[in-house]
Design an enzyme around this catalytic site. Structure first.
Site, short mmCIF file in Angstrom:
data_model
loop_
_atom_site.label_atom_id
_atom_site.label_comp_id
_atom_site.label_asym_id
_atom_site.label_seq_id
_atom_site.Cartn_x
_atom_site.Cartn_y
_atom_site.Cartn_z
CE LYS A 2 71.06 87.09 -15.55
NZ LYS A 2 71.40 88.66 -16.26
C1 E4P Z 1 74.37 90.56 -15.10
O1 E4P Z 1 73.75 89.53 -15.45
C2 E4P Z 1 73.41 91.84 -15.37
O2 E4P Z 1 72.90 91.65 -16.57
C3 E4P Z 1 74.22 92.99 -15.31
O3 E4P Z 1 75.76 92.66 -14.86
C4 E4P Z 1 73.79 94.13 -14.66
O4 E4P Z 1 74.78 95.24 -14.46
P1 E4P Z 1 74.41 96.85 -14.28
O5 E4P Z 1 74.20 96.92 -12.78
O6 E4P Z 1 75.55 97.31 -14.90
O7 E4P Z 1 73.08 96.97 -15.10
#
Ligand code: E4P
Length: 219
Positions: free
Chosen positions: A83
């Protein structure tokens, strides 16, 4: 649509995996930090629980370090997807890693223009954050619809992962919009099961059955 769990918590992952509907996992530095275990160890444990794409995020903002970290993370397990944040260095690292055959998930995507950059850099996955756009008064789901249209127009194979999902409606709207993947916290996945008519109907079925057979006089 594939269902991913957005958590690094092993108990939640074990419970979700037991349902047989979890296709992968997304983590981010905040989620890993919450578990208090170094990323390599935690990702290894997650790969033992869920057999599917497991996103592990780099914590550098400089492309050379991102490439080094990405190569290292990808060696943890064949299912690891690296990522990378959607910044200039992240896109540069994505191009390099993609050419090496390392699968990437370009994260923190908040616009269609950014999603185009991710596709052009060969990202395996792009992660538009719906809930965080809603939080600032925008309609996050419009972004999913725009990216689906744009990727279809040009045949980009980058998968659209609807992220930052906060409710079952976010999941349903992502599916309607054509997102390939929805990643959600454990509590949102649990909420997908709930319907009062299911509970009421089941209660009645079981009561009727018990009345007819279990309470029948023994002959
Ligand atoms: C995605 O890969 C992220 O980890 C995640 O969906 C972020 O979500 P949040 O905005 O609830 O922290």
């Amino acid at each position: 649509m594939k269902f991913f769990l957005d958590t690094a918590n092993l108990d939640e992952l074990k419970k979700g995996a037991a349902w047989g509907i979890v296709d992968g996992v997304t983590t981010n530095p905040s989620l890993i930090a919450k578990e208090g275990v170094p990323i390599e160890d935690q990702i290894r444990r997650i790969c033992d629980i869920v057999d599917g794409d497991i996103s592990a995020e780099v914590v550098s903002v400089e492309w050379e370090q991102m490439v080094r970290d990405g190569r290292k993370l990808s060696k943890i397990h064949k299912n690891v997807v690296v990522k990378l944040p959607l910044i200039r260095d992240g896109i540069r690292a994505c191009s390099i890693l993609s050419k090496e055959g390392i699968r990437t998930n370009v994260t923190l995507c908040f616009s269609a223009a950014q999603a185009l950059l991710a596709a052009k850099a060969g990202a395996y996955i792009v992660s538009p954050f719906i809930g965080r756009l809603d939080d600032i008064g925008m309609t996050g789901m419009d972004l999913i619809r725009d990216i689906v249209t744009i990727y279809r127009n040009y045949g980009y194979t980058t998968q659209i992962l609807s992220a930052s999902l906060r409710s079952p409606m976010h999941v349903i709207d992502s599916a309607k919009a054509g997102a390939h993947i929805g990643t959600m916290p454990f509590k949102v996945m649990e909420m997908l099961f709930h319907h009062p008519l299911t509970d009421k109907g089941l209660d009645q079925f079981l009561k009727d059955y018990a009345k007819a057979f279990e309470e029948a006089p023994v002959r």
